[in-house]
Design a protein around this motif. Structure first.
Motif, mmCIF file in Angstrom:
data_model
loop_
_atom_site.group_PDB
_atom_site.id
_atom_site.type_symbol
_atom_site.label_atom_id
_atom_site.label_comp_id
_atom_site.label_asym_id
_atom_site.label_seq_id
_atom_site.Cartn_x
_atom_site.Cartn_y
_atom_site.Cartn_z
ATOM 1 N N SER B 5 14.474 37.842 -20.384
ATOM 2 C CA SER B 5 14.776 38.164 -19.165
ATOM 3 C C SER B 5 14.037 37.887 -18.078
ATOM 4 O O SER B 5 14.209 38.185 -16.950
ATOM 5 C CB SER B 5 14.953 39.749 -19.422
ATOM 6 O OG SER B 5 13.664 40.414 -19.765
ATOM 7 N N PRO B 8 13.999 32.534 -14.885
ATOM 8 C CA PRO B 8 14.481 31.381 -15.910
ATOM 9 C C PRO B 8 13.554 30.160 -15.355
ATOM 10 O O PRO B 8 13.361 29.456 -16.254
ATOM 11 C CB PRO B 8 15.911 31.121 -15.655
ATOM 12 C CG PRO B 8 16.198 31.950 -14.426
ATOM 13 C CD PRO B 8 15.277 33.112 -14.330
ATOM 14 N N ILE B 9 13.353 29.825 -14.175
ATOM 15 C CA ILE B 9 12.490 28.814 -13.730
ATOM 16 C C ILE B 9 11.229 28.893 -14.281
ATOM 17 O O ILE B 9 10.563 28.088 -14.818
ATOM 18 C CB ILE B 9 12.606 28.826 -12.025
ATOM 19 C CG1 ILE B 9 14.090 28.533 -11.518
ATOM 20 C CG2 ILE B 9 11.452 27.560 -11.665
ATOM 21 C CD1 ILE B 9 14.008 28.406 -10.128
ATOM 22 N N THR B 90 18.413 17.221 -10.416
ATOM 23 C CA THR B 90 18.771 18.439 -10.778
ATOM 24 C C THR B 90 18.544 19.404 -9.830
ATOM 25 O O THR B 90 19.148 20.531 -10.034
ATOM 26 C CB THR B 90 17.743 18.900 -12.039
ATOM 27 O OG1 THR B 90 16.301 18.609 -11.560
ATOM 28 C CG2 THR B 90 17.842 18.006 -13.147
ATOM 29 N N ASN B 92 20.469 19.888 -6.732
ATOM 30 C CA ASN B 92 21.701 20.164 -6.426
ATOM 31 C C ASN B 92 22.451 21.138 -7.286
ATOM 32 O O ASN B 92 22.977 22.304 -7.086
ATOM 33 C CB ASN B 92 22.612 18.831 -6.237
ATOM 34 C CG ASN B 92 22.719 18.429 -4.869
ATOM 35 O OD1 ASN B 92 21.665 18.967 -4.097
ATOM 36 N ND2 ASN B 92 23.096 17.253 -4.585
ATOM 37 N N ILE B 93 22.290 20.962 -8.651
ATOM 38 C CA ILE B 93 22.703 21.844 -9.540
ATOM 39 C C ILE B 93 21.996 23.248 -9.716
ATOM 40 O O ILE B 93 22.691 24.427 -9.634
ATOM 41 C CB ILE B 93 22.575 21.303 -11.357
ATOM 42 C CG1 ILE B 93 23.267 19.895 -11.246
ATOM 43 C CG2 ILE B 93 23.380 22.343 -12.085
ATOM 44 C CD1 ILE B 93 23.038 19.148 -12.389
ATOM 45 N N LEU B 94 20.750 23.077 -9.382
ATOM 46 C CA LEU B 94 19.959 24.345 -9.156
ATOM 47 C C LEU B 94 20.422 25.105 -8.164
ATOM 48 O O LEU B 94 20.477 26.599 -8.061
ATOM 49 C CB LEU B 94 18.550 23.934 -9.237
ATOM 50 C CG LEU B 94 17.566 24.888 -9.348
ATOM 51 C CD1 LEU B 94 17.532 25.438 -11.075
ATOM 52 C CD2 LEU B 94 16.061 24.535 -9.499
ATOM 53 N N LEU B 95 20.768 24.247 -7.001
ATOM 54 C CA LEU B 95 21.130 25.108 -5.776
ATOM 55 C C LEU B 95 22.524 25.777 -5.712
ATOM 56 O O LEU B 95 22.940 26.669 -4.985
ATOM 57 C CB LEU B 95 20.921 24.239 -4.655
ATOM 58 C CG LEU B 95 19.652 23.714 -4.240
ATOM 59 C CD1 LEU B 95 19.382 22.797 -2.975
ATOM 60 C CD2 LEU B 95 18.687 24.942 -3.623
ATOM 61 N N THR B 96 22.992 25.383 -6.716
ATOM 62 C CA THR B 96 24.714 25.936 -6.850
ATOM 63 C C THR B 96 24.628 27.067 -7.989
ATOM 64 O O THR B 96 25.505 27.675 -8.216
ATOM 65 C CB THR B 96 25.723 25.021 -7.385
ATOM 66 O OG1 THR B 96 25.229 24.445 -8.722
ATOM 67 C CG2 THR B 96 25.878 24.100 -6.468
ATOM 68 N N THR B 97 23.493 27.765 -8.213
ATOM 69 C CA THR B 97 23.219 28.539 -9.257
ATOM 70 C C THR B 97 23.059 29.939 -8.261
ATOM 71 O O THR B 97 23.197 29.652 -7.105
ATOM 72 C CB THR B 97 22.075 28.734 -10.152
ATOM 73 O OG1 THR B 97 20.858 28.487 -9.300
ATOM 74 C CG2 THR B 97 22.387 27.295 -11.138
ATOM 75 N N GLN B 98 22.787 30.993 -8.836
ATOM 76 C CA GLN B 98 22.374 32.397 -8.228
ATOM 77 C C GLN B 98 21.074 32.569 -7.948
ATOM 78 O O GLN B 98 20.756 33.451 -7.476
ATOM 79 C CB GLN B 98 23.047 33.626 -9.186
ATOM 80 C CG GLN B 98 24.707 33.496 -9.214
ATOM 81 C CD GLN B 98 25.490 33.816 -7.875
ATOM 82 O OE1 GLN B 98 24.698 34.578 -7.022
ATOM 83 N NE2 GLN B 98 26.220 33.283 -7.661
ATOM 84 N N LEU B 99 20.406 31.252 -8.109
ATOM 85 C CA LEU B 99 18.897 31.586 -7.748
ATOM 86 C C LEU B 99 18.783 31.109 -6.166
ATOM 87 O O LEU B 99 19.168 30.096 -5.849
ATOM 88 C CB LEU B 99 18.048 30.485 -8.363
ATOM 89 C CG LEU B 99 17.946 30.814 -10.027
ATOM 90 C CD1 LEU B 99 17.154 29.641 -10.694
ATOM 91 C CD2 LEU B 99 17.292 31.923 -10.241
ATOM 92 N N PRO B 272 20.482 24.675 1.469
ATOM 93 C CA PRO B 272 21.509 23.612 1.435
ATOM 94 C C PRO B 272 22.049 23.862 2.950
ATOM 95 O O PRO B 272 22.137 22.822 3.659
ATOM 96 C CB PRO B 272 22.233 23.626 0.486
ATOM 97 C CG PRO B 272 22.016 25.001 -0.362
ATOM 98 C CD PRO B 272 20.807 25.500 0.302
ATOM 99 N N ILE B 273 22.389 24.932 3.239
ATOM 100 C CA ILE B 273 22.975 25.144 4.457
ATOM 101 C C ILE B 273 21.933 26.021 5.353
ATOM 102 O O ILE B 273 21.867 27.179 5.044
ATOM 103 C CB ILE B 273 24.248 25.717 4.212
ATOM 104 C CG1 ILE B 273 25.498 24.795 3.610
ATOM 105 C CG2 ILE B 273 24.878 26.185 6.113
ATOM 106 C CD1 ILE B 273 26.693 25.505 3.552
#
Lengths: 309, 282
Positions: B5, B8-9, B90, B92-99, B272-273
C-alpha cells in the motif's frame, strides 16, 4: 464517449491539428488512419491529457481534458506507440506498479492482475522479467496495463507497429474481445487492412485535417467509383492481361504470379462486363473481387488530393 | 509477490535499484574509499598514547572525503530520475495515471535520497576510528550529520530539477554538476575575491580586517558548503570570518528552502498541461 470540438494544436508556426471535429459513441471502435506526422498521435495525446490544445475543446466520457484531467485519466487507458520497459520488474510487478498508480487497493490487485494476464494470454509469463518478453508480449502486457483501472475508453497509438504477423493476429483477437466487453476504442494504425476488420468507423487524417470520417462503407471509395480489385487466373493468363490492359476502367495494373491487382474506376455494372469478357475469352478466373488491401486504396485515393495541396 | 500500500513509485524504484548489481558495486566502492583512507591514515600515523585526543586530522580528512563523495553521488543519482523515464518512454504513461507530478517528483527524490543516505549511514561506523583519536565532540558529529543531510537533500533536488528541465540524462547530469560546482566552489571564490577587492578599496589598514565581518560577505560565506563544513570542524580554510549567526543553521535554512523551491519547480515543469495562474478559470 469521445468528442472534440474545433480542436487545433500548433507548435509555433507548424499546425499539427486543424479544426478537428470528432464524435465517437460508446462501445464503438474508431480507426484513425494517416501517415506519419498527420496529427494522429497529437490528437491522442490531447485526449490523454498529455498535450494542451491550442484551440477548441475535447471531452472523454463527458470530462473536459483541460479542466478535469484527473477524471479523464481515470476514464481512459492510453497506450503509446512505443513500449517503455522498466528494468528488473516482472510482468506481475509491472502491473502491480500501475495498479498502485491508479490507487487500486492492495487486496484487490492479485486477482485483478491474474485476470488481466489471462485476458492477454500471458499467465505463463507472470514471473518473467518484462525486458525479457518479446515485442508482441510486451504490447499485450501494455494492453493489460491500460485495462488495470477498468477504463471505459482505450486510446491505442499504433499498437501493432513492429509486430510480426502472429503477434498482430493475437493483438487483434484481444481487441475484438475488448470490443465485445463494450470498451470504446480509438486506435491508430499504419497497417490499414487491420482496421477494416476491427473498426466500426474510420477517420482519415492528413496534414492535421480530418478529411474523411464515418463507417467503412461510407468512407470507402466504392461510393466514388474506385475499388482496388484483384483477379486470379488459372489459365490464359496472358489473354487476361491483354483484356485488363485494354479496359478503360482499369488503372495501375500490376501483374503477379497468379493474378492481377488494379484500381477499377467503373461501376458494378462495368465490373460485371469485365468479368464476362474474361470468361468469354476462356480465361479460367479463380478469383474476381476486391483486394484485401482495399482500405489502403481508400486511404490513398482520399489523401491523393490533400498531399498535393 | 505481495502488493504494497506504499507509494508505488517508491516500491518500484527500490525494487529496481536493489535488484541491480550496480547498487552493490556502488556501495562496496563507496565503503572501500571511505574505509581505505582512514585505514591508510592509521598506518601512517599509528595511535600513540601521548597524542590521544590531540589529532583532529583524521576527522577533517574523513568529513571532507564524505562531503566530496556526497557531491559526486547525490546529483548523479537524481539527474536521470525523470529524464530516464522520458528516455525509456515511460513518462507519458506515468503521467496518465492518478499520480500527480508532485507525487512523482517527491517519490523520485525520496528514493534517491534514501540510497545516498544509505551510503552515508553505511559509512558512519568508520567514524569509530576517528573516535580513537578523540578531539571530536558528539555535538560536532551530529552537526556534521545534519550538514550532510542538508547537502544530500539540496544536491538531490538540484539533480532532480535538471532531470525534469532537460530531456537528456547525460546533459542533465553535466548541468547538475555545473550548478553544484557553482555553489561549492564559485561562491567560495566569490567570497574571497570580493573580500580582497573590498580590502584594496579600504585605505585605512586598521580597518582592512573588518571587511571579512561585513554582513554581505558573511551571507556569502554562509552559503558556501566548504566554509561551513570547516566551521563545523573548527578549522579555517579561508580568511577568518566572524559570523554573527550560526553558520550551519543559516546554511541549513538556506539550502532547505532552495531544495523545496527546486522540488516545487520540478513538479510544475513535469505537469503536461501547465496552467498559468492568470489564465486559471473553471
Amino acid at each position: 464517449m469521445i468528442e472534440t470540438i474545433h480542436l487545433s494544436k500548433s507548435y509555433g508556426k507548424v499546425q499539427a491539428l486543424i479544426d478537428l471535429q470528432l464524435r465517437i459513441e460508446q462501445g464503438k471502435v474508431f480507426g484513425f488512419i494517416g501517415p506519419n506526422g498527420a496529427g494522429k498521435s497529437t490528437t491522442m495525446m490531447i485526449l490523454s491529457t498529455l498535450l494542451e490544445p491550442t484551440e477548441g475543446e475535447a471531452f472523454v466520457c463527458g470530462y473536459d481534458v483541460r479542466k478535469e484531467p484527473a477524471e479523464v485519466r481515470q476514464s481512459l487507458g492510453y497506450m503509446p506507440d512505443f513500449f517503455g520497459v522498466y528494468d528488473n520488474l516482472t510482468a506481475v510487478e509491472y502491473l502491480d506498479f500501475y495498479a498502485g498508480a491508479f490507487k487500486i487497493a492492495p487486496h484487490k490487485r492479485s486477482s485483478l492482475i491474474a485476470d488481466l494476464l489471462e485476458l492477454v494470454n500471458l499467465s505463463d509469463k507472470a514471473e518473467a522479467y518484462v525486458d525479457s518478453l518479446s515485442r508482441g508480449m510486451q504490447q499485450r502486457l501494455s494492453l493489460a496495463r491500460c485495462l488495470i483501472h477498468d477504463p471505459q475508453v482505450l486510446i491505442l497509438d499504433e499498437p501493432a507497429s513492429g509486430l510480426d504477423p502472429r503477434a498482430r493476429i493475437e493483438l487483434r483477437e484481444i481487441l475484438k474481445q475488448l470490443r465485445c466487453m463494450g470498451k470504446t476504442i480509438l486506435i491508430s494504425s499504419h497497417i490499414l487492412p487491420e482496421l477494416a476488420e476491427l473498426c466500426d468507423d474510420i477517420g482519415i487524417i492528413e496534414k492535421g485535417r480530418l478529411i474523411a470520417c464515418g463507417g467503412l462503407d461510407e468512407v470507402s471509395i466504392r461510393a466514388r467509383g474506385v475499388t482496388l480489385m484483384m483477379v486470379k487466373t488459372l489459365r490464359n493468363h496472358h489473354r487476361a492481361a491483354l483484356i485488363l490492359a485494354e479496359n478503360m476502367f482499369v488503372e495501375d495494373l500490376e501483374e503477379n504470379m497468379d493474378g492481377f491487382r488494379f484500381r477499377f474506376i467503373g461501376s458494378d455494372h462495368q465490373k460485371a462486363e469485365l468479368l464476362q469478357k474474361l470468361i468469354e475469352a476462356e480465361v479460367a478466373v479463380s478469383y474476381f473481387g476486391e483486394s484485401s488491401e482495399n482500405l489502403e486504396a481508400v486511404f490513398l485515393a482520399i489523401t491523393e488530393g490533400v498531399a498535393g495541396r | 509477490m505481495k502488493s504494497s500500500s506504499l507509494n508505488p513509485i517508491i516500491v518500484k524504484e527500490l525494487r529496481e535499484r536493489f535488484r541491480s548489481k550496480k547498487t552493490v558495486w556502488t556501495l562496496a566502492l563507496f565503503l572501500l574509499i571511505m574505509g581505505g583512507i582512514p585505514l591508510g591514515f592509521l598506518i601512517v600515523n599509528p595511535i600513540k598514547a601521548g597524542s590521544l585526543g590531540q589529532n583532529k586530522d583524521l576527522f577533517v580528512i574523513s568529513a571532507a572525503l564524505h562531503y566530496a563523495m556526497i557531491c559526486f553521488v547525490a546529483p548523479a543519482l537524481t539527474a536521470g530520475a525523470v529524464s530516464g523515464e522520458r528516455e525509456r518512454q515511460t513518462l507519458n504513461i506515468l503521467l496518465t495515471t492518478q499520480l500527480s507530478p508532485r507525487t512523482i517528483i517527491w517519490s523520485k527524490l525520496f528514493t534517491s535520497l534514501a540510497f545516498t543516505s544509505l551510503l552515508v549511514i553505511a559509512s558512519m561506523p568508520l567514524y569509530s576510528i576517528v573516535m580513537l583519536y578523540g578531539s571530536v565532540s558528539p555535538e560536532q558529529l551530529l552537526t556534521l550529520a545534519l550538514f550532510f543531510g542538508v547537502n544530500i537533500m539540496f544536491l538531490g533536488s538540484l539533480g532532480l530539477f535538471c532531470s525534469t528541465w532537460i530531456k537528456r540524462t547525460a546533459v542533465s547530469t553535466i548541468i547538475a554538476y555545473g550548478i553544484a560546482f557553482f555553489f561549492v566552489v564559485v561562491t567560495g571564490l566569490l567570497f574571497l575575491f570580493l573580500g580582497e577587492i573590498l580590502i584594496q578599496l579600504t585605505p585605512d589598514r586598521s580597518l582592512q580586517q573588518e571587511v571579512w565581518g561585513r554582513p554581505e560577505l558573511q551571507y556569502l560565506a554562509g552559503i558556501n558548503p566548504v566554509i561551513v563544513l570547516f566551521a563545523i570542524l573548527g578549522e579555517t580554510v579561508l580568511p577568518t570570518i566572524r559570523f554573527d549567526f550560526t553558520p550551519w543553521l543559516f546554511f541549513s535554512c538556506f539550502y532547505l528552502v532552495l531544495s523545496i523551491l527546486l522540488v516545487l519547480w520540478s513538479a510544475y515543469l513535469l505537469r503536461p498541461i501547465r496552467r498559468k495562474w492568470w489564465s486559471w478559470k473553471k
